[in-house]
Design a protein around this motif. Structure first.
Motif, PDB file in Angstrom:
ATOM      1  N   ARG A 189       0.772  -1.185   0.010  1.00  0.00           N
ATOM      2  CA  ARG A 189       0.055  -0.015   0.119  1.00  0.00           C
ATOM      3  C   ARG A 189       1.006   1.412  -0.052  1.00  0.00           C
ATOM      4  O   ARG A 189       1.908   1.309   0.503  1.00  0.00           O
ATOM      5  N   HIS A 190       0.391   2.262  -0.658  1.00  0.00           N
ATOM      6  CA  HIS A 190       1.248   3.666  -0.758  1.00  0.00           C
ATOM      7  C   HIS A 190       0.892   4.245   0.640  1.00  0.00           C
ATOM      8  O   HIS A 190       0.051   4.377   1.193  1.00  0.00           O
ATOM      9  N   HIS A 191       2.042   4.839   1.299  1.00  0.00           N
ATOM     10  CA  HIS A 191       2.067   5.890   2.364  1.00  0.00           C
ATOM     11  C   HIS A 191       1.023   6.876   2.108  1.00  0.00           C
ATOM     12  O   HIS A 191       1.133   7.437   1.130  1.00  0.00           O
ATOM     13  N   TYR A 192       0.525   7.049   3.185  1.00  0.00           N
ATOM     14  CA  TYR A 192      -0.415   8.335   3.154  1.00  0.00           C
ATOM     15  C   TYR A 192      -1.711   7.941   2.400  1.00  0.00           C
ATOM     16  O   TYR A 192      -2.461   9.152   2.146  1.00  0.00           O
ATOM     17  N   LEU A 193      -1.952   6.844   1.942  1.00  0.00           N
ATOM     18  CA  LEU A 193      -3.000   6.551   0.744  1.00  0.00           C
ATOM     19  C   LEU A 193      -2.852   7.195  -0.523  1.00  0.00           C
ATOM     20  O   LEU A 193      -3.715   7.654  -1.253  1.00  0.00           O
ATOM     21  N   ARG A 194      -1.474   7.855  -0.670  1.00  0.00           N
ATOM     22  CA  ARG A 194      -1.321   8.462  -1.912  1.00  0.00           C
ATOM     23  C   ARG A 194      -1.376   7.692  -3.125  1.00  0.00           C
ATOM     24  O   ARG A 194      -1.186   6.551  -3.316  1.00  0.00           O
ATOM     25  N   PHE A 195      -2.064   8.033  -4.309  1.00  0.00           N
ATOM     26  CA  PHE A 195      -2.032   7.402  -5.525  1.00  0.00           C
ATOM     27  C   PHE A 195      -2.384   8.546  -6.796  1.00  0.00           C
ATOM     28  O   PHE A 195      -2.936   9.268  -6.580  1.00  0.00           O
ATOM     29  N   LYS A 196      -1.803   7.867  -7.773  1.00  0.00           N
ATOM     30  CA  LYS A 196      -1.904   8.388  -9.056  1.00  0.00           C
ATOM     31  C   LYS A 196      -2.368   7.589 -10.057  1.00  0.00           C
ATOM     32  O   LYS A 196      -1.792   6.778 -10.675  1.00  0.00           O
ATOM     33  N   VAL A 197      -3.599   7.860 -10.361  1.00  0.00           N
ATOM     34  CA  VAL A 197      -4.290   6.829 -11.464  1.00  0.00           C
ATOM     35  C   VAL A 197      -3.923   7.433 -12.915  1.00  0.00           C
ATOM     36  O   VAL A 197      -3.923   8.656 -13.366  1.00  0.00           O
ATOM     37  N   PRO A 198      -3.592   6.357 -13.814  1.00  0.00           N
ATOM     38  CA  PRO A 198      -3.147   5.000 -13.735  1.00  0.00           C
ATOM     39  C   PRO A 198      -1.888   4.685 -13.350  1.00  0.00           C
ATOM     40  O   PRO A 198      -1.194   3.406 -13.469  1.00  0.00           O
ATOM     41  N   PHE A 199      -1.038   5.852 -13.026  1.00  0.00           N
ATOM     42  CA  PHE A 199       0.621   5.773 -13.075  1.00  0.00           C
ATOM     43  C   PHE A 199       0.806   4.730 -11.987  1.00  0.00           C
ATOM     44  O   PHE A 199       1.879   3.633 -12.225  1.00  0.00           O
ATOM     45  N   THR A 200       0.128   4.735 -10.778  1.00  0.00           N
ATOM     46  CA  THR A 200       0.763   3.939  -9.668  1.00  0.00           C
ATOM     47  C   THR A 200       0.515   2.558  -9.854  1.00  0.00           C
ATOM     48  O   THR A 200       1.456   1.466  -9.568  1.00  0.00           O
ATOM     49  N   TRP A 201      -0.467   2.159 -10.645  1.00  0.00           N
ATOM     50  CA  TRP A 201      -0.900   0.876 -11.058  1.00  0.00           C
ATOM     51  C   TRP A 201      -0.050   0.250 -11.930  1.00  0.00           C
ATOM     52  O   TRP A 201       0.553  -0.861 -12.004  1.00  0.00           O
ATOM     53  N   GLN A 202       0.449   1.053 -12.911  1.00  0.00           N
ATOM     54  CA  GLN A 202       1.543   0.637 -14.195  1.00  0.00           C
ATOM     55  C   GLN A 202       2.770   0.309 -13.363  1.00  0.00           C
ATOM     56  O   GLN A 202       3.520  -0.639 -13.768  1.00  0.00           O
ATOM     57  N   VAL A 203       3.225   1.093 -12.424  1.00  0.00           N
ATOM     58  CA  VAL A 203       4.494   1.159 -11.882  1.00  0.00           C
ATOM     59  C   VAL A 203       4.607  -0.181 -11.066  1.00  0.00           C
ATOM     60  O   VAL A 203       5.504  -1.069 -11.085  1.00  0.00           O
ATOM     61  N   TRP A 204       3.524  -0.556 -10.250  1.00  0.00           N
ATOM     62  CA  TRP A 204       3.365  -1.656  -9.416  1.00  0.00           C
ATOM     63  C   TRP A 204       3.365  -2.891 -10.408  1.00  0.00           C
ATOM     64  O   TRP A 204       4.179  -4.004 -10.208  1.00  0.00           O
ATOM     65  N   ASP A 205       2.660  -2.970 -11.469  1.00  0.00           N
ATOM     66  CA  ASP A 205       2.678  -3.869 -12.457  1.00  0.00           C
ATOM     67  C   ASP A 205       3.827  -4.235 -13.103  1.00  0.00           C
ATOM     68  O   ASP A 205       4.275  -5.463 -13.606  1.00  0.00           O
ATOM     69  N   ASP A 206       4.469  -3.196 -13.619  1.00  0.00           N
ATOM     70  CA  ASP A 206       5.921  -3.353 -14.091  1.00  0.00           C
ATOM     71  C   ASP A 206       6.864  -4.131 -13.455  1.00  0.00           C
ATOM     72  O   ASP A 206       7.743  -4.589 -13.875  1.00  0.00           O
ATOM     73  N   ASN A 207       6.732  -3.813 -12.092  1.00  0.00           N
ATOM     74  CA  ASN A 207       7.659  -4.584 -11.242  1.00  0.00           C
ATOM     75  C   ASN A 207       7.130  -5.866 -10.431  1.00  0.00           C
ATOM     76  O   ASN A 207       7.634  -6.289  -9.665  1.00  0.00           O
ATOM     77  N   GLY A 208       6.243  -6.449 -11.134  1.00  0.00           N
ATOM     78  CA  GLY A 208       5.607  -7.829 -10.720  1.00  0.00           C
ATOM     79  C   GLY A 208       4.876  -7.805  -9.573  1.00  0.00           C
ATOM     80  O   GLY A 208       4.736  -9.043  -8.991  1.00  0.00           O
ATOM     81  N   LEU A 209       4.551  -7.106  -9.147  1.00  0.00           N
ATOM     82  CA  LEU A 209       3.406  -7.358  -7.861  1.00  0.00           C
ATOM     83  C   LEU A 209       2.154  -7.790  -8.435  1.00  0.00           C
ATOM     84  O   LEU A 209       1.779  -7.407  -9.535  1.00  0.00           O
ATOM     85  N   GLU A 210       1.372  -8.301  -7.364  1.00  0.00           N
ATOM     86  CA  GLU A 210       0.224  -8.990  -7.682  1.00  0.00           C
ATOM     87  C   GLU A 210      -1.105  -8.199  -7.267  1.00  0.00           C
ATOM     88  O   GLU A 210      -2.086  -8.309  -7.654  1.00  0.00           O
ATOM     89  N   SER A 211      -0.758  -7.367  -6.050  1.00  0.00           N
ATOM     90  CA  SER A 211      -2.096  -6.476  -5.689  1.00  0.00           C
ATOM     91  C   SER A 211      -1.827  -5.384  -4.813  1.00  0.00           C
ATOM     92  O   SER A 211      -0.573  -5.235  -4.226  1.00  0.00           O
ATOM     93  N   ASP A 212      -2.610  -4.340  -4.800  1.00  0.00           N
ATOM     94  CA  ASP A 212      -2.240  -3.253  -4.243  1.00  0.00           C
ATOM     95  C   ASP A 212      -3.634  -2.961  -3.378  1.00  0.00           C
ATOM     96  O   ASP A 212      -4.628  -3.457  -3.599  1.00  0.00           O
ATOM     97  N   HIS A 213      -3.303  -2.239  -1.945  1.00  0.00           N
ATOM     98  CA  HIS A 213      -4.620  -2.137  -1.118  1.00  0.00           C
ATOM     99  C   HIS A 213      -4.615  -0.674  -0.627  1.00  0.00           C
ATOM    100  O   HIS A 213      -5.121  -0.371   0.726  1.00  0.00           O
ATOM    101  N   THR A 214      -4.186  -0.024  -1.617  1.00  0.00           N
ATOM    102  CA  THR A 214      -4.378   1.772  -1.146  1.00  0.00           C
ATOM    103  C   THR A 214      -5.594   2.200  -1.356  1.00  0.00           C
ATOM    104  O   THR A 214      -5.869   2.972  -0.399  1.00  0.00           O
ATOM    105  N   LEU A 215      -6.508   1.932  -2.495  1.00  0.00           N
ATOM    106  CA  LEU A 215      -7.604   2.781  -2.744  1.00  0.00           C
ATOM    107  C   LEU A 215      -9.116   2.621  -1.586  1.00  0.00           C
ATOM    108  O   LEU A 215      -9.988   1.953  -1.939  1.00  0.00           O
ATOM    109  N   GLY A 216      -8.629   3.262  -0.547  1.00  0.00           N
ATOM    110  CA  GLY A 216      -9.722   3.839   0.275  1.00  0.00           C
ATOM    111  C   GLY A 216      -9.608   5.107   0.391  1.00  0.00           C
ATOM    112  O   GLY A 216      -8.661   5.715   0.351  1.00  0.00           O
TER     113      GLY A 216
END
Length: 351
Positions: A226-253
């Motif tokens: 999950r990103h610190h402070y629940l910071r998120f940038k759509v769709p950039f954050t998803w793409q970065v995590w996917d590019d590095n092989g992560l399977e799931s994100d839990h930030t979006l609340g």
């Protein structure tokens, strides 16, 4: 909606509604962010139309299913099972790691919370930490794992790998303290994930370096976080995590409110609408964070917290979804965020 001889005509664009919520399109086009660069809850459709406590994507799916079932009663549906997902952001591995943390904790307890016993407790605990951190209120890893195991799930501990900044604690993941914590978590089969640093949000190279450093420090091929402070940038954050092989994100609340930022209590494969490609990464949306209730909403009675928790848990159970719960390792020093009460919260969340 109207019914004909062998068909039902639905004039609502269900698929556009689902696309809107799941892709977080409204966040992409918004330029009005809060002081931490986050999409504002009050700018969301969920807030404006009082939908935050309704998983509307799940409602759409049920509506569509009922239509299909009516037209073809023989059709079968894949059965889902309610799943609690317990997560812990390790903003600091201990409550009293350095003199600044001691000062902040002491005056917060003394002035803001008027908890004089905790304020006086801080000073000896800080010095004892130099030899044994067992009395530190942030050293709750065993408790958190015990509680998760009691309901048949594993805890997810998300650690930060970053230099010290205004927003990042900069703790040393190769220190003896952290290495012992990692060992305890791994020995009990719980999960270690990444809590991406504040300033890595828009810096893919920085994110990648921190990710690999954390994998090396923990000895784990990290797959979620999950990103610190629940910071998120759509769709950039998803793409970065996917590019590095992560399977799931839990930030979006939403930081300010429990509920359904993505309109769903299911994890789902994300879609980069700029590249028009489905990613392997799944979003598992955050449903409730403890400080949303205590700090943002400033509800100071345990029964208020319990009511909030029960309400959203019951909604998630109705759809056999995933209840993603965030409880920090060090938030056990308020009137009702105590170790004893944590067991009550876990009992509410259990299947």
């Amino acid at each position: 909606m109207s019914e004909k001889e062998d068909s039902i005509v639905c004039e609502a664009d269900i698929f556009a509604g689902v696309y809107f919520f799941l892709t977080r399109w409204e966040e992409y086009i918004s330029e009005d962010m809060d002081q931490y660069g986050r999409f504002k809850y009050k700018n969301s459709v969920a807030y404006k139309f009082n939908l935050v406590h309704r998983p509307v994507v799940n409602e759409y799916a049920e509506f569509l299913w009922n239509i299909i079932k009516y037209l073809d009663p023989s059709i079968k549906r894949v059965q889902r099972k309610y799943l609690p997902v317990i997560t812990h952001d390790i903003d600091a591995p201990l409550r009293l790691l350095d003199l600044k943390m001691l000062r902040n904790s002491f005056f917060r307890n003394l002035i803001k919370r008027k908890n004089y016993s905790n304020a006086l407790r801080d000073i000896p605990v800080y010095f004892i930490n130099k030899f044994n951190p067992r009395f530190d209120l942030g050293n709750t890893y065993e408790l958190l794992m015990d509680a998760s195991e009691s309901i048949g799930v594993k805890s997810n501990f998300f650690f930060i790998q970053s230099e010290k900044t205004k927003f990042d604690p900069g703790y040393d993941n190769r220190s003896k303290l952290l290495q012992n914590i990692f060992k305890k978590i791994k020995d009990r089969g719980h999960n270690i994930g990444i809590h991406s640093s504040y300033y890595s949000l828009e810096n893919a190279e920085k994110w990648k370096n921190e990710y690999h450093e954390l994998c090396n420090a923990t000895g784990v091929k990290i797959k979620n976080g999950r990103h610190h402070y629940l910071r998120f940038k759509v769709p950039f954050t998803w793409q970065v995590w996917d590019d590095n092989g992560l399977e799931s994100d839990h930030t979006l609340g939403f930081a300010e409110m429990e509920g359904f930022r993505c309109g769903t209590c299911y994890s789902y494969s994300v879609y980069n609408f700029l590249t028009r490609k489905k990613l392997k990464l799944k979003e598992s949306p955050l449903i409730l964070m403890e400080v949303s209730v205590t700090e943002y909403q400033k509800l100071d009675k345990p029964e208020q917290f319990a009511e909030k928790l029960k309400n959203v848990v019951n909604i998630v159970k109705r759809y056999n979804g995933e209840f993603v719960f965030l409880y920090h390792n060090s938030f056990f020093d308020t009137k009702y965020l105590t170790k004893e009460k944590y067991w009550e919260w876990i009992s509410i969340i259990s299947d």
